[in-house]
Design a protein around this motif. Structure first.
Motif, PDB file in Angstrom:
ATOM      1  N   ASP A   1       0.813  -1.216   0.000  1.00 36.48           N
ATOM      2  CA  ASP A   1       0.000   0.000   0.000  1.00 36.48           C
ATOM      3  C   ASP A   1       0.851   1.273   0.000  1.00 36.48           C
ATOM      4  N   PHE A   2       2.113   1.121  -0.292  1.00 37.49           N
ATOM      5  CA  PHE A   2       3.036   2.250  -0.337  1.00 37.49           C
ATOM      6  C   PHE A   2       2.819   3.048  -1.622  1.00 37.49           C
ATOM      7  N   THR A   3       2.696   4.342  -1.484  1.00 37.90           N
ATOM      8  CA  THR A   3       2.578   5.196  -2.665  1.00 37.90           C
ATOM      9  C   THR A   3       3.971   5.552  -3.152  1.00 37.90           C
ATOM     10  N   SER A   4       4.235   5.310  -4.424  1.00 37.00           N
ATOM     11  CA  SER A   4       5.579   5.539  -4.968  1.00 37.00           C
ATOM     12  C   SER A   4       6.043   6.973  -4.748  1.00 37.00           C
ATOM     13  N   GLN A   5       7.332   7.099  -4.475  1.00 35.06           N
ATOM     14  CA  GLN A   5       7.918   8.418  -4.254  1.00 35.06           C
ATOM     15  C   GLN A   5       9.156   8.558  -5.130  1.00 35.06           C
ATOM     16  N   GLU A   6       9.410   9.768  -5.595  1.00 32.44           N
ATOM     17  CA  GLU A   6      10.659   9.998  -6.303  1.00 32.44           C
ATOM     18  C   GLU A   6      11.693  10.525  -5.328  1.00 32.44           C
ATOM     19  N   GLY A   7      12.685   9.681  -5.041  1.00 31.14           N
ATOM     20  CA  GLY A   7      13.760  10.079  -4.149  1.00 31.14           C
ATOM     21  C   GLY A   7      14.856  10.783  -4.912  1.00 31.14           C
ATOM     22  N   SER A   8      15.682  11.532  -4.191  1.00 29.06           N
ATOM     23  CA  SER A   8      16.773  12.246  -4.856  1.00 29.06           C
ATOM     24  C   SER A   8      17.814  12.692  -3.844  1.00 29.06           C
ATOM     25  N   CYS A   9      18.980  13.041  -4.367  1.00 24.93           N
ATOM     26  CA  CYS A   9      19.960  13.731  -3.528  1.00 24.93           C
ATOM     27  C   CYS A   9      19.454  15.150  -3.298  1.00 24.93           C
ATOM     28  N   SER A  10      20.178  15.945  -2.541  1.00 27.37           N
ATOM     29  CA  SER A  10      19.632  17.254  -2.150  1.00 27.37           C
ATOM     30  C   SER A  10      19.486  18.221  -3.323  1.00 27.37           C
ATOM     31  N   CYS A  11      20.243  18.012  -4.401  1.00 30.40           N
ATOM     32  CA  CYS A  11      20.143  18.946  -5.542  1.00 30.40           C
ATOM     33  C   CYS A  11      19.370  18.352  -6.722  1.00 30.40           C
ATOM     34  N   TYR A  12      18.825  17.154  -6.550  1.00 28.62           N
ATOM     35  CA  TYR A  12      18.002  16.495  -7.569  1.00 28.62           C
ATOM     36  C   TYR A  12      18.775  16.102  -8.824  1.00 28.62           C
ATOM     37  N   SER A  13      20.099  16.054  -8.753  1.00 27.04           N
ATOM     38  CA  SER A  13      20.867  15.586  -9.911  1.00 27.04           C
ATOM     39  C   SER A  13      20.740  14.072 -10.063  1.00 27.04           C
ATOM     40  N   ASN A  14      20.494  13.384  -8.933  1.00 27.46           N
ATOM     41  CA  ASN A  14      20.301  11.934  -8.934  1.00 27.46           C
ATOM     42  C   ASN A  14      18.895  11.653  -8.439  1.00 27.46           C
ATOM     43  N   THR A  15      18.165  10.842  -9.193  1.00 30.10           N
ATOM     44  CA  THR A  15      16.780  10.547  -8.810  1.00 30.10           C
ATOM     45  C   THR A  15      16.485   9.055  -9.002  1.00 30.10           C
ATOM     46  N   TYR A  16      15.455   8.594  -8.341  1.00 31.88           N
ATOM     47  CA  TYR A  16      14.994   7.203  -8.480  1.00 31.88           C
ATOM     48  C   TYR A  16      13.597   7.135  -7.897  1.00 31.88           C
ATOM     49  N   THR A  17      12.872   6.098  -8.293  1.00 24.23           N
ATOM     50  CA  THR A  17      11.504   5.939  -7.800  1.00 24.23           C
ATOM     51  C   THR A  17      11.448   4.770  -6.831  1.00 24.23           C
ATOM     52  N   ILE A  18      10.954   5.045  -5.621  1.00 23.50           N
ATOM     53  CA  ILE A  18      10.825   4.020  -4.590  1.00 23.50           C
ATOM     54  C   ILE A  18       9.382   3.535  -4.623  1.00 23.50           C
ATOM     55  N   ASN A  19       9.217   2.229  -4.837  1.00 27.38           N
ATOM     56  CA  ASN A  19       7.877   1.686  -5.078  1.00 27.38           C
ATOM     57  C   ASN A  19       7.356   0.796  -3.961  1.00 27.38           C
ATOM     58  N   HIS A  20       8.112   0.657  -2.910  1.00 25.87           N
ATOM     59  CA  HIS A  20       7.702  -0.299  -1.872  1.00 25.87           C
ATOM     60  C   HIS A  20       8.140   0.195  -0.500  1.00 25.87           C
ATOM     61  N   THR A  21       7.389  -0.192   0.514  1.00 28.63           N
ATOM     62  CA  THR A  21       7.797   0.090   1.888  1.00 28.63           C
ATOM     63  C   THR A  21       9.171  -0.517   2.135  1.00 28.63           C
ATOM     64  N   PRO A  22      10.084   0.216   2.744  1.00 29.20           N
ATOM     65  CA  PRO A  22      11.411  -0.340   3.019  1.00 29.20           C
ATOM     66  C   PRO A  22      11.354  -1.612   3.872  1.00 29.20           C
ATOM     67  N   VAL A  23      12.333  -2.470   3.675  1.00 29.22           N
ATOM     68  CA  VAL A  23      12.461  -3.704   4.462  1.00 29.22           C
ATOM     69  C   VAL A  23      12.841  -3.352   5.898  1.00 29.22           C
ATOM     70  N   ALA A  24      13.635  -2.320   6.058  1.00 29.55           N
ATOM     71  CA  ALA A  24      14.095  -1.922   7.389  1.00 29.55           C
ATOM     72  C   ALA A  24      14.437  -0.436   7.383  1.00 29.55           C
ATOM     73  N   ARG A  25      14.405   0.129   8.584  1.00 28.85           N
ATOM     74  CA  ARG A  25      14.849   1.523   8.757  1.00 28.85           C
ATOM     75  C   ARG A  25      15.535   1.610  10.112  1.00 28.85           C
ATOM     76  N   PHE A  26      16.730   2.155  10.149  1.00 28.06           N
ATOM     77  CA  PHE A  26      17.439   2.302  11.416  1.00 28.06           C
ATOM     78  C   PHE A  26      18.310   3.547  11.382  1.00 28.06           C
ATOM     79  N   ILE A  27      18.847   3.875  12.530  1.00 28.42           N
ATOM     80  CA  ILE A  27      19.656   5.084  12.653  1.00 28.42           C
ATOM     81  C   ILE A  27      21.071   4.665  13.030  1.00 28.42           C
ATOM     82  N   CYS A  28      22.008   4.955  12.148  1.00 33.63           N
ATOM     83  CA  CYS A  28      23.387   4.525  12.395  1.00 33.63           C
ATOM     84  C   CYS A  28      24.258   5.713  12.789  1.00 33.63           C
TER      85      CYS A  28
END
Ligand SMILES: [Zn+2]
Length: 157
Positions: free
Chosen positions: A4-31
């Motif tokens: 049920d994840f709505t796709s998002q277009e991810g990017s670096c801070s200046c948008y020179s690099n982009t990609y589409t994330i289509n799924h809820t992440p498998v994991a999220r942590f703080i390193c």
């Protein structure tokens, strides 16, 4: 493939690099490890883990990949222009790590589940999440979180 994840277009801070994330992440942590501090230019890396197949339309030609000493199997990509994190690759590119800063809608992501390398923290964090220290403990907990996340994926219909 998608939940049920709505796709998002991810990017670096200046948008020179982009990609589409289509799924809820498998994991999220703080390193809090020093390499993540170096890589992000921040006190810690709040990062998500995705399967290669969860991310499409990768436009990362302006990403420079580099491997720090430890952990050795992660290739960390920095934008050639803004020098901020673009995307990280692990396990021969089968896992992608994307810092939460690179998502336009962070609120749609699952909450982080733990702190890693907390002994390297720049400042204390006041929250209820488990805090793990050192390489062995941190690596063990990452492996466990990934196993749990992947298990959830393969058992979910
Ligand atoms: Zn950039």
């Amino acid at each position: 493939m998608s939940d049920d994840f709505t796709s998002q277009e991810g990017s670096c801070s200046c948008y020179s690099n982009t990609y589409t994330i289509n799924h809820t992440p498998v994991a999220r942590f703080i390193c809090h490890c020093t390499i993540c501090q170096d890589y992000t230019g921040k006190a810690y890396n709040d990062v998500t883990v995705l399967l290669k197949s969860d991310v499409s339309e990768l436009n990362i030609n302006k990403t420079h990949f580099r491997r720090w000493k430890l952990p050795p199997n992660i290739s960390r990509g920095l934008c050639k222009y803004c020098h901020k994190p673009s995307i990280e690759m692990a396990v021969a590119g089968n896992l992608l790590l994307i810092p939460t800063d690179n998502y336009p809608d962070i609120a749609a992501l699952p909450e982080p589940t733990m702190h890693l390398f907390y002994n390297r923290r720049v400042e204390d964090i006041e929250d209820e999440l488990p805090k793990y220290e050192g390489f062995v403990q941190s690596q063990t907990m990452v492996a466990k979180a990934l196993a749990q996340g992947l298990y959830k994926r393969v058992t979910k219909r």
